[in-house]
Design a protein around this motif. Structure first.
Motif, PDB file in Angstrom:
ATOM      1  N   GLY A 233       0.821  -1.214   0.000  1.00 37.80           N
ATOM      2  CA  GLY A 233       0.000   0.000   0.000  1.00 37.80           C
ATOM      3  C   GLY A 233       0.854   1.264   0.000  1.00 37.80           C
ATOM      4  N   LEU A 234       1.908   1.260   0.802  1.00 36.08           N
ATOM      5  CA  LEU A 234       2.818   2.411   0.827  1.00 36.08           C
ATOM      6  C   LEU A 234       3.517   2.600  -0.516  1.00 36.08           C
ATOM      7  CD1 LEU A 234       4.383   1.849   4.361  1.00 36.08           C
ATOM      8  CD2 LEU A 234       2.955   3.791   3.664  1.00 36.08           C
ATOM      9  N   LEU A 235       3.916   1.504  -1.126  1.00 36.08           N
ATOM     10  CA  LEU A 235       4.591   1.580  -2.419  1.00 36.08           C
ATOM     11  C   LEU A 235       3.647   2.080  -3.512  1.00 36.08           C
ATOM     12  CD1 LEU A 235       7.504   1.041  -3.095  1.00 36.08           C
ATOM     13  CD2 LEU A 235       6.873  -1.257  -3.786  1.00 36.08           C
TER      14      LEU A 235
ATOM     15  N   VAL B  20       8.697  18.603  -3.756  1.00 40.06           N
ATOM     16  CA  VAL B  20       7.916  18.200  -2.583  1.00 40.06           C
ATOM     17  C   VAL B  20       7.279  16.831  -2.824  1.00 40.06           C
ATOM     18  CG1 VAL B  20       5.836  18.743  -1.247  1.00 40.06           C
ATOM     19  CG2 VAL B  20       7.526  20.530  -1.706  1.00 40.06           C
ATOM     20  N   ARG B  21       6.678  16.639  -4.014  1.00 47.02           N
ATOM     21  CA  ARG B  21       6.066  15.339  -4.315  1.00 47.02           C
ATOM     22  C   ARG B  21       7.126  14.248  -4.389  1.00 47.02           C
ATOM     23  NH1 ARG B  21       2.779  18.932  -6.986  1.00 47.02           N
ATOM     24  NH2 ARG B  21       3.908  18.860  -8.949  1.00 47.02           N
ATOM     25  N   LEU B  22       8.281  14.551  -4.962  1.00 47.78           N
ATOM     26  CA  LEU B  22       9.357  13.572  -5.030  1.00 47.78           C
ATOM     27  C   LEU B  22       9.837  13.195  -3.628  1.00 47.78           C
ATOM     28  CD1 LEU B  22      11.303  11.945  -6.815  1.00 47.78           C
ATOM     29  CD2 LEU B  22      12.795  13.943  -6.858  1.00 47.78           C
ATOM     30  N   GLN B  23       9.962  14.187  -2.764  1.00 50.11           N
ATOM     31  CA  GLN B  23      10.382  13.924  -1.389  1.00 50.11           C
ATOM     32  C   GLN B  23       9.364  13.026  -0.673  1.00 50.11           C
ATOM     33  OE1 GLN B  23      10.533  17.384   1.236  1.00 50.11           O
ATOM     34  NE2 GLN B  23      12.500  16.652   2.014  1.00 50.11           N
ATOM     35  N   ARG B  24       8.080  13.308  -0.855  1.00 50.05           N
ATOM     36  CA  ARG B  24       7.038  12.465  -0.241  1.00 50.05           C
ATOM     37  C   ARG B  24       7.112  11.044  -0.774  1.00 50.05           C
ATOM     38  NH1 ARG B  24       2.507  16.995  -0.899  1.00 50.05           N
ATOM     39  NH2 ARG B  24       2.992  18.191   0.960  1.00 50.05           N
ATOM     40  N   ALA B  25       7.322  10.910  -2.082  1.00 46.51           N
ATOM     41  CA  ALA B  25       7.390   9.583  -2.677  1.00 46.51           C
ATOM     42  C   ALA B  25       8.590   8.800  -2.143  1.00 46.51           C
ATOM     43  CB  ALA B  25       7.455   9.693  -4.198  1.00 46.51           C
ATOM     44  N   VAL B  26       9.718   9.462  -1.996  1.00 51.24           N
ATOM     45  CA  VAL B  26      10.899   8.795  -1.433  1.00 51.24           C
ATOM     46  C   VAL B  26      10.603   8.358   0.000  1.00 51.24           C
ATOM     47  CG1 VAL B  26      13.285   9.149  -0.661  1.00 51.24           C
ATOM     48  CG2 VAL B  26      12.581   9.896  -2.944  1.00 51.24           C
ATOM     49  N   ASP B  27       9.969   9.213   0.779  1.00 52.60           N
ATOM     50  CA  ASP B  27       9.622   8.849   2.158  1.00 52.60           C
ATOM     51  C   ASP B  27       8.684   7.645   2.188  1.00 52.60           C
ATOM     52  OD1 ASP B  27      11.182  10.950   3.038  1.00 52.60           O
ATOM     53  OD2 ASP B  27       9.485  12.293   3.421  1.00 52.60           O
ATOM     54  N   LEU B  28       7.703   7.611   1.283  1.00 56.02           N
ATOM     55  CA  LEU B  28       6.780   6.471   1.211  1.00 56.02           C
ATOM     56  C   LEU B  28       7.513   5.204   0.781  1.00 56.02           C
ATOM     57  CD1 LEU B  28       3.714   8.246  -0.407  1.00 56.02           C
ATOM     58  CD2 LEU B  28       3.742   7.140   1.838  1.00 56.02           C
ATOM     59  N   THR B  29       8.440   5.324  -0.156  1.00 54.54           N
ATOM     60  CA  THR B  29       9.208   4.164  -0.605  1.00 54.54           C
ATOM     61  C   THR B  29      10.086   3.634   0.527  1.00 54.54           C
ATOM     62  OG1 THR B  29       9.201   4.961  -2.894  1.00 54.54           O
ATOM     63  CG2 THR B  29      10.901   3.348  -2.307  1.00 54.54           C
ATOM     64  N   ARG B  30      10.690   4.538   1.278  1.00 53.11           N
ATOM     65  CA  ARG B  30      11.509   4.114   2.421  1.00 53.11           C
ATOM     66  C   ARG B  30      10.647   3.426   3.478  1.00 53.11           C
ATOM     67  NH1 ARG B  30      14.948   9.140   4.257  1.00 53.11           N
ATOM     68  NH2 ARG B  30      15.764   7.591   5.697  1.00 53.11           N
ATOM     69  N   ALA B  31       9.475   3.970   3.728  1.00 47.09           N
ATOM     70  CA  ALA B  31       8.562   3.347   4.700  1.00 47.09           C
ATOM     71  C   ALA B  31       8.142   1.964   4.206  1.00 47.09           C
ATOM     72  CB  ALA B  31       7.345   4.238   4.931  1.00 47.09           C
TER      73      ALA B  31
END
Length: 163
Positions: free
Chosen positions: A69-71, A130-141
């Motif tokens: 789901g996070l991915l 900002v969207r890229l940063q959020r996506a990286v954070d979601l991928t890391r999670a």
């Protein structure tokens, strides 16, 4: 010449450099988002392969589902980052130019609105970052969640809890 129309020496060069920098940042962001989309796709494929080929405990599958789901959320944010912005009801720049007849296009290109254009492109670049940063954070999670799922699966397998 009025004070409002006078520009400091080098102002045009500074604006041109800022414009080039904003365009470069947009390109860099799109490249990074494309790479992360490919990485997320490969990760989803790998997770699918593991989940469908190994006997996993339902607890490990549940934790893994959170990671999926996070991915998927990361992919959605990345797609929003690379989605073209055509300006909606009030297009500017290239989307506007495509709609103008030659005479109006010439006037639009000769208008002294480079500072406005730089500001708009900079806002666009920051939004993409900002969207890229959020996506990286979601991928890391998601990666952390997959790690937990693997640990749960390993521990439960050692304890004989695989079904």
């Amino acid at each position: 010449m009025s004070p409002e129309t006078m520009t400091a020496p080098g102002t045009d060069a500074v604006l041109a450099a800022a414009y080039a920098e904003a365009k470069t940042e947009i390109g860099r962001t799109d490249s990074k988002a494309s790479l992360l989309l490919a990485f997320n796709g490969a990760l989803l494929a790998g997770v699918w392969t593991v989940a469908t080929s190994l006997p996993l405990h339902p607890a490990a599958l549940a934790v893994g589902a959170v990671g999926v789901g996070l991915l998927v959320a990361s992919v959605a944010v990345l797609l929003a980052a690379v989605r073209p912005n055509l300006g909606g009801a009030s297009p500017k720049g290239c989307p506007l130019w495509a709609q103008l007849p030659a005479e109006q296009l010439r006037a639009a290109l000769l208008a002294d609105d480079l500072a406005e254009h730089v500001a708009r492109l900079s806002r666009l670049a920051v939004g993409k970052f900002v969207r890229l940063q959020r996506a990286v954070d979601l991928t890391r999670a998601a990666g952390a969640t997959f790690t937990v799922a693997a640990l749960v699966a390993a521990v439960l397998a050692l304890l004989g809890g695989v079904r």
